[in-house]
Design an enzyme around this catalytic site. Structure first.
Site, PDB file in Angstrom:
ATOM      1  N   GLN A   1      12.273  -7.558  -7.972  1.00 47.62           N
ATOM      2  CA  GLN A   1      10.760  -8.004  -8.878  1.00 47.62           C
ATOM      3  C   GLN A   1      10.854  -6.985  -9.586  1.00 47.62           C
ATOM      4  O   GLN A   1      10.731  -7.863 -11.058  1.00 47.62           O
ATOM      5  CB  GLN A   1       9.470  -8.024  -8.154  1.00 47.62           C
ATOM      6  CG  GLN A   1       8.122  -8.465  -8.966  1.00 47.62           C
ATOM      7  CD  GLN A   1       7.211  -8.594  -8.253  1.00 47.62           C
ATOM      8  OE1 GLN A   1       7.255  -9.599  -7.430  1.00 47.62           O
ATOM      9  NE2 GLN A   1       5.775  -8.077  -8.723  1.00 47.62           N
TER      10      GLN A   1
ATOM     11  N   SER B   1       2.016  -6.279  -8.256  1.00 47.33           N
ATOM     12  CA  SER B   1       2.246  -7.140  -9.273  1.00 47.33           C
ATOM     13  C   SER B   1       1.944  -7.589 -10.315  1.00 47.33           C
ATOM     14  O   SER B   1       1.856  -7.660 -11.262  1.00 47.33           O
ATOM     15  CB  SER B   1       2.109  -8.961  -8.290  1.00 47.33           C
ATOM     16  OG  SER B   1       3.189  -8.870  -7.413  1.00 47.33           O
TER      17      SER B   1
ATOM     18  N   HIS C   1       0.740 -14.008  -7.165  1.00 45.37           N
ATOM     19  CA  HIS C   1      -0.159 -14.325  -5.980  1.00 45.37           C
ATOM     20  C   HIS C   1      -1.579 -13.004  -6.218  1.00 45.37           C
ATOM     21  O   HIS C   1      -2.303 -13.215  -6.269  1.00 45.37           O
ATOM     22  CB  HIS C   1       0.379 -13.831  -4.433  1.00 45.37           C
ATOM     23  CG  HIS C   1       0.612 -13.150  -4.315  1.00 45.37           C
ATOM     24  ND1 HIS C   1       1.445 -12.073  -5.683  1.00 45.37           N
ATOM     25  CD2 HIS C   1       0.416 -12.047  -3.360  1.00 45.37           C
ATOM     26  CE1 HIS C   1       1.237 -10.933  -4.788  1.00 45.37           C
ATOM     27  NE2 HIS C   1       1.179 -10.783  -3.562  1.00 45.37           N
TER      28      HIS C   1
ATOM     29  N   TRP D   1      -1.849  -6.610  -6.238  1.00 45.68           N
ATOM     30  CA  TRP D   1      -2.599  -5.773  -7.804  1.00 45.68           C
ATOM     31  C   TRP D   1      -1.177  -5.096  -8.358  1.00 45.68           C
ATOM     32  O   TRP D   1      -1.436  -4.833  -9.927  1.00 45.68           O
ATOM     33  CB  TRP D   1      -3.631  -4.112  -7.397  1.00 45.68           C
ATOM     34  CG  TRP D   1      -3.823  -3.674  -8.341  1.00 45.68           C
ATOM     35  CD1 TRP D   1      -3.992  -2.974  -8.725  1.00 45.68           C
ATOM     36  CD2 TRP D   1      -4.508  -4.134 -10.180  1.00 45.68           C
ATOM     37  NE1 TRP D   1      -3.888  -2.045 -10.385  1.00 45.68           N
ATOM     38  CE2 TRP D   1      -4.588  -3.192 -10.980  1.00 45.68           C
ATOM     39  CE3 TRP D   1      -4.263  -5.245 -10.597  1.00 45.68           C
ATOM     40  CZ2 TRP D   1      -5.146  -3.308 -11.888  1.00 45.68           C
ATOM     41  CZ3 TRP D   1      -5.128  -6.254 -11.759  1.00 45.68           C
ATOM     42  CH2 TRP D   1      -5.703  -5.012 -12.491  1.00 45.68           C
TER      43      TRP D   1
ATOM     44  N   GLU E   1       2.580  -4.506 -12.442  1.00 48.35           N
ATOM     45  CA  GLU E   1       3.504  -4.952 -12.758  1.00 48.35           C
ATOM     46  C   GLU E   1       3.925  -5.769 -14.218  1.00 48.35           C
ATOM     47  O   GLU E   1       5.465  -6.207 -14.934  1.00 48.35           O
ATOM     48  CB  GLU E   1       4.650  -5.317 -11.791  1.00 48.35           C
ATOM     49  CG  GLU E   1       4.943  -4.139 -11.019  1.00 48.35           C
ATOM     50  CD  GLU E   1       5.718  -4.096  -9.574  1.00 48.35           C
ATOM     51  OE1 GLU E   1       5.647  -3.251  -8.388  1.00 48.35           O
ATOM     52  OE2 GLU E   1       6.363  -5.174  -8.919  1.00 48.35           O
TER      53      GLU E   1
ATOM     54  N   GLU F   1      -7.405  -9.909  -1.926  1.00 48.05           N
ATOM     55  CA  GLU F   1      -8.259  -9.823  -2.608  1.00 48.05           C
ATOM     56  C   GLU F   1      -7.636 -10.179  -3.810  1.00 48.05           C
ATOM     57  O   GLU F   1      -8.511 -10.464  -4.935  1.00 48.05           O
ATOM     58  CB  GLU F   1      -9.360  -8.417  -3.116  1.00 48.05           C
ATOM     59  CG  GLU F   1      -8.063  -7.590  -4.049  1.00 48.05           C
ATOM     60  CD  GLU F   1      -6.283  -7.367  -3.783  1.00 48.05           C
ATOM     61  OE1 GLU F   1      -5.734  -8.296  -2.844  1.00 48.05           O
ATOM     62  OE2 GLU F   1      -6.019  -6.573  -4.363  1.00 48.05           O
TER      63      GLU F   1
ATOM     64  N   HIS G   1       1.328  -1.555   0.028  1.00 48.19           N
ATOM     65  CA  HIS G   1      -0.016  -0.435   0.277  1.00 48.19           C
ATOM     66  C   HIS G   1       0.870   1.230   0.066  1.00 48.19           C
ATOM     67  O   HIS G   1       0.592   2.518  -0.559  1.00 48.19           O
ATOM     68  CB  HIS G   1      -1.064   0.084   0.937  1.00 48.19           C
ATOM     69  CG  HIS G   1      -1.822  -1.284   1.282  1.00 48.19           C
ATOM     70  ND1 HIS G   1      -3.455  -1.345   0.510  1.00 48.19           N
ATOM     71  CD2 HIS G   1      -1.839  -2.648   1.473  1.00 48.19           C
ATOM     72  CE1 HIS G   1      -3.749  -2.284   0.845  1.00 48.19           C
ATOM     73  NE2 HIS G   1      -3.280  -2.981   1.294  1.00 48.19           N
TER      74      HIS G   1
ATOM     75  N   ASP H   1      -5.679   5.552   1.387  1.00 46.28           N
ATOM     76  CA  ASP H   1      -5.807   4.719   0.866  1.00 46.28           C
ATOM     77  C   ASP H   1      -7.136   3.467   1.902  1.00 46.28           C
ATOM     78  O   ASP H   1      -8.369   4.462   2.247  1.00 46.28           O
ATOM     79  CB  ASP H   1      -5.210   3.182   2.226  1.00 46.28           C
ATOM     80  CG  ASP H   1      -4.780   2.090   0.969  1.00 46.28           C
ATOM     81  OD1 ASP H   1      -3.807   1.566   0.368  1.00 46.28           O
ATOM     82  OD2 ASP H   1      -5.607   1.154   1.671  1.00 46.28           O
TER      83      ASP H   1
HETATM   84  C1  UDX Z   1      -1.662  -7.196  -1.168  1.00 44.49           C
HETATM   85  C2  UDX Z   1      -2.741  -7.051  -2.087  1.00 44.49           C
HETATM   86  O1  UDX Z   1      -3.357  -8.007  -2.216  1.00 44.49           O
HETATM   87  C3  UDX Z   1      -2.750  -5.890  -3.079  1.00 44.49           C
HETATM   88  O2  UDX Z   1      -3.808  -6.262  -3.796  1.00 44.49           O
HETATM   89  C4  UDX Z   1      -2.880  -4.535  -3.075  1.00 44.49           C
HETATM   90  O3  UDX Z   1      -3.203  -3.601  -3.311  1.00 44.49           O
HETATM   91  C5  UDX Z   1      -1.283  -4.598  -1.646  1.00 44.49           C
HETATM   92  O4  UDX Z   1      -1.761  -5.314  -0.752  1.00 44.49           O
HETATM   93  P1  UDX Z   1       1.009  -7.582  -1.544  1.00 44.49           P
HETATM   94  O5  UDX Z   1       0.787  -9.012  -1.380  1.00 44.49           O
HETATM   95  O6  UDX Z   1       1.279  -6.553  -0.908  1.00 44.49           O
HETATM   96  O7  UDX Z   1      -0.748  -7.501  -2.261  1.00 44.49           O
HETATM   97  O8  UDX Z   1       1.157  -7.691  -3.513  1.00 44.49           O
HETATM   98  P2  UDX Z   1       1.705  -6.551  -4.322  1.00 44.49           P
HETATM   99  O9  UDX Z   1       0.132  -5.364  -4.714  1.00 44.49           O
HETATM  100  O10 UDX Z   1       1.697  -7.472  -5.633  1.00 44.49           O
HETATM  101  O11 UDX Z   1       2.720  -6.389  -3.858  1.00 44.49           O
HETATM  102  C6  UDX Z   1       3.817  -6.591  -3.388  1.00 44.49           C
HETATM  103  C7  UDX Z   1       4.737  -5.288  -3.834  1.00 44.49           C
HETATM  104  O12 UDX Z   1       5.867  -6.232  -3.627  1.00 44.49           O
HETATM  105  C8  UDX Z   1       5.057  -5.568  -5.355  1.00 44.49           C
HETATM  106  O13 UDX Z   1       5.877  -3.719  -5.638  1.00 44.49           O
HETATM  107  C9  UDX Z   1       6.218  -5.989  -5.926  1.00 44.49           C
HETATM  108  O14 UDX Z   1       7.308  -5.658  -7.362  1.00 44.49           O
HETATM  109  C10 UDX Z   1       7.207  -6.040  -4.686  1.00 44.49           C
HETATM  110  N1  UDX Z   1       8.047  -7.270  -4.291  1.00 44.49           N
HETATM  111  C11 UDX Z   1       7.656  -8.291  -3.496  1.00 44.49           C
HETATM  112  C12 UDX Z   1       9.141  -7.551  -4.464  1.00 44.49           C
HETATM  113  O15 UDX Z   1       9.832  -6.593  -5.454  1.00 44.49           O
HETATM  114  N2  UDX Z   1      10.196  -8.831  -4.308  1.00 44.49           N
HETATM  115  C13 UDX Z   1       9.615  -9.687  -3.695  1.00 44.49           C
HETATM  116  O16 UDX Z   1      10.523 -10.225  -3.529  1.00 44.49           O
HETATM  117  C14 UDX Z   1       8.014  -9.731  -3.458  1.00 44.49           C
END
Ligand code: UDX
Length: 457
Positions: A338, A358, A353, A356, A361, A377, A19, A109
């Site tokens: 990532q 990811s 997983h 959002w 990205e 979600e 977030h 948020d």
């Molecule tokens: C949750 C929700 O599912 C997401 O939709 C929400 O808005 C944020 O919280 P989260 O587990 O944080 O998800 O995943 P994601 O939204 O994909 O964010 C993870 C972030 O961490 C991404 O920006 C990803 O690039 C970063 N990351 C994750 C890394 O840089 N390296 C890693 O090894 C894992």
């Protein structure tokens, strides 16, 4: 568009990097338009310090929260988030009161609904920044009008219909609303019902990607009998490449340099994705049997977390796996850069997983995804990504206790070798171009939407 009068906005993220990170990207957009930004952070002091170092133009303020009485066990992690954010309201109020001249807007948020009261009290216009899919916003706004009488967990196969999104099975709804009698479901429903009180929604997506949901929201279908605040799709806002501030290139990227174009499957599961030892072994076997190159981020299973957060790969993974796959596999502990990995030419698929950030990205990198939702979600995101956006295929075993090695192998082969995989990849090429177009200065849909939002400020 540079605005004439100097304005200041306060951004108020929820807890957790998933977030906080997109809020930082949003702050950069404000700054680029000449609007001063302060990010008021309630938790994550370490992440805040790191982000403050790498983003010296952004002002960060830490809001202290009284910790007394907050050591209780929560029935759901989001209950803690809601509780902590509620407890932070006095600090937010004091902070906003202290701003001279008064700030022009508070952007909060989706979990920060209590901040709406603070903003109303102080006469500050409040907006939401929605860090998940627009389709999820459409669902969440409509949910208070359309919540089944039975608990969703009791009717997992029941099909729910919401304006602007594909039908969603009850089991694929957000984990927070599965049990209608639970504290968390009640709390989330109350929050959803209050969301239309905001002046508008900034959403981290772009018009082309979610045209149907956008239309439903703009036609007022999601909040019948009540006006839907304006929706501004201003994304995709994603992390820039290297975010650790070291300036050094990670060794996994050097390894990717040695691999052929689009040959590597990348597996990474967000900020909190974690698997049992049995599941890790299935993944290892599936990857090995697929014969494809892979880059895999492994975390210590919950049953070993009390000993260390560092996974002991030799002990966890099948005997001889690391040795046998040494030439074609790269296994990392806990965290990967990532965005840089996804942007690397050697990456051909992404097992995600469905968080959002990811998902976006993956889309801006043009990488086809295998959708394996885990928490929050993410099952809803999987539905949108597979059925509406067509940017991924589903790992069906997510519904079971274990995703079997055979399914992982089959899905890797599907995306890396099959005609269907090639077709889907073409869609990703288009999605990537559309993402770039949306952000184009002076005419991209997200650029225009942000200008519209600023004009109303
Ligand atoms: C949750 C929700 O599912 C997401 O939709 C929400 O808005 C944020 O919280 P989260 O587990 O944080 O998800 O995943 P994601 O939204 O994909 O964010 C993870 C972030 O961490 C991404 O920006 C990803 O690039 C970063 N990351 C994750 C890394 O840089 N390296 C890693 O090894 C894992």
């Amino acid at each position: 568009m540079a605005i004439e009068k100097h304005k200041t906005v306060v951004l108020y993220p929820s807890l957790g990097v998933g977030h906080l990170n997109p809020m930082v990207e949003l702050a950069k957009v404000f700054l680029s338009r000449g609007v001063a930004v302060i990010i008021a952070v309630v938790d994550s002091p370490d992440a805040m310090a790191r982000l403050a170092t790498t983003n010296p133009d952004i002002t960060f303020r830490h809001l202290p929260v009284p910790l007394t009485g907050r050591d209780q066990q929560y029935s759901h992690p989001i209950m803690r988030t809601i509780d902590v954010l509620r407890a932070a309201s006095p600090a937010l109020r004091g902070f906003l009161r202290g701003q001279v001249p008064a700030v022009d807007a508070l952007v909060v948020d989706m979990f920060c609904t209590d901040a709406l009261d603070v903003a109303a009290e102080l006469g500050v216009p409040a907006y939401f920044f929605f860090t998940s899919a627009l389709a999820d916003l459409a669902v969440m706004l409509h949910l208070p009008y359309n919540f089944p009488a039975a608990s969703l967990k009791d009717v997992p196969e029941a099909v729910l219909r919401f304006p602007g999104v594909p039908p969603i099975r009850a089991m694929d709804m957000a984990t927070t609303v599965q049990d209608r009698e639970s504290d968390i479901a009640r709390a989330r429903l109350r929050q959803c019902a209050r969301m239309p009180e905001a002046r508008g929604f900034l959403v981290n997506t772009f018009d082309w990607l979610e045209a149907r949901a956008l239309k439903a929201l703009r036609c007022g279908l999601c909040t019948p009998g009540r006006p839907t605040p304006p929706v501004y799709c201003i994304g995709p806002l994603v992390l820039p490449g290297n975010t650790d501030g070291s300036g050094e290139r990670h060794a996994c990227l050097e390894w990717l340099d040695t691999q052929p174009s689009r040959s590597v499957v990348f597996l990474s599961f967000g900020s909190m994705g974690i698997f049992s030892e049995a599941q890790l072994r299935e993944i290892a076997s599936g990857l090995e049997n697929s014969g494809h190159m892979f880059l895999w981020v492994v975390r210590n299973p919950p049953e070993h977390q009390s000993k260390s957060i560092e996974p002991d790969m030799e002990a966890l993974l099948p005997e001889g796996f690391l040795e046998r796959t040494r030439e074609r596999g790269y296994v990392m502990k806990n965290w990967a850069p990532q965005m840089e990995v996804l942007q690397h030419d050697a990456v051909g698929a992404f097992v995600t997983h469905c968080g959002w950030n990811s998902a976006l990205e993956g889309i801006v990198s043009g990488v086809l995804m295998i959708c394996w939702p885990l928490y929050s979600e993410q099952r809803m995101n999987k539905v949108h990504m597979v059925e509406e956006m067509k940017v991924g295929v589903v790992m069906e075993g997510y519904e079971e206790e274990l995703v079997k090695a055979e399914e992982l192998e089959a899905k890797v082969r599907l995306v890396m070798e099959s005609e269907e995989g090639n077709k889907l990849r073409e869609r990703l090429v288009v999605a990537k171009e559309m993402a770039v177009d949306a952000l184009k200065e002076g005419g991209g849909s997200s650029d225009v939407a942000f200008d519209q939002f600023l004009r109303g400020l």
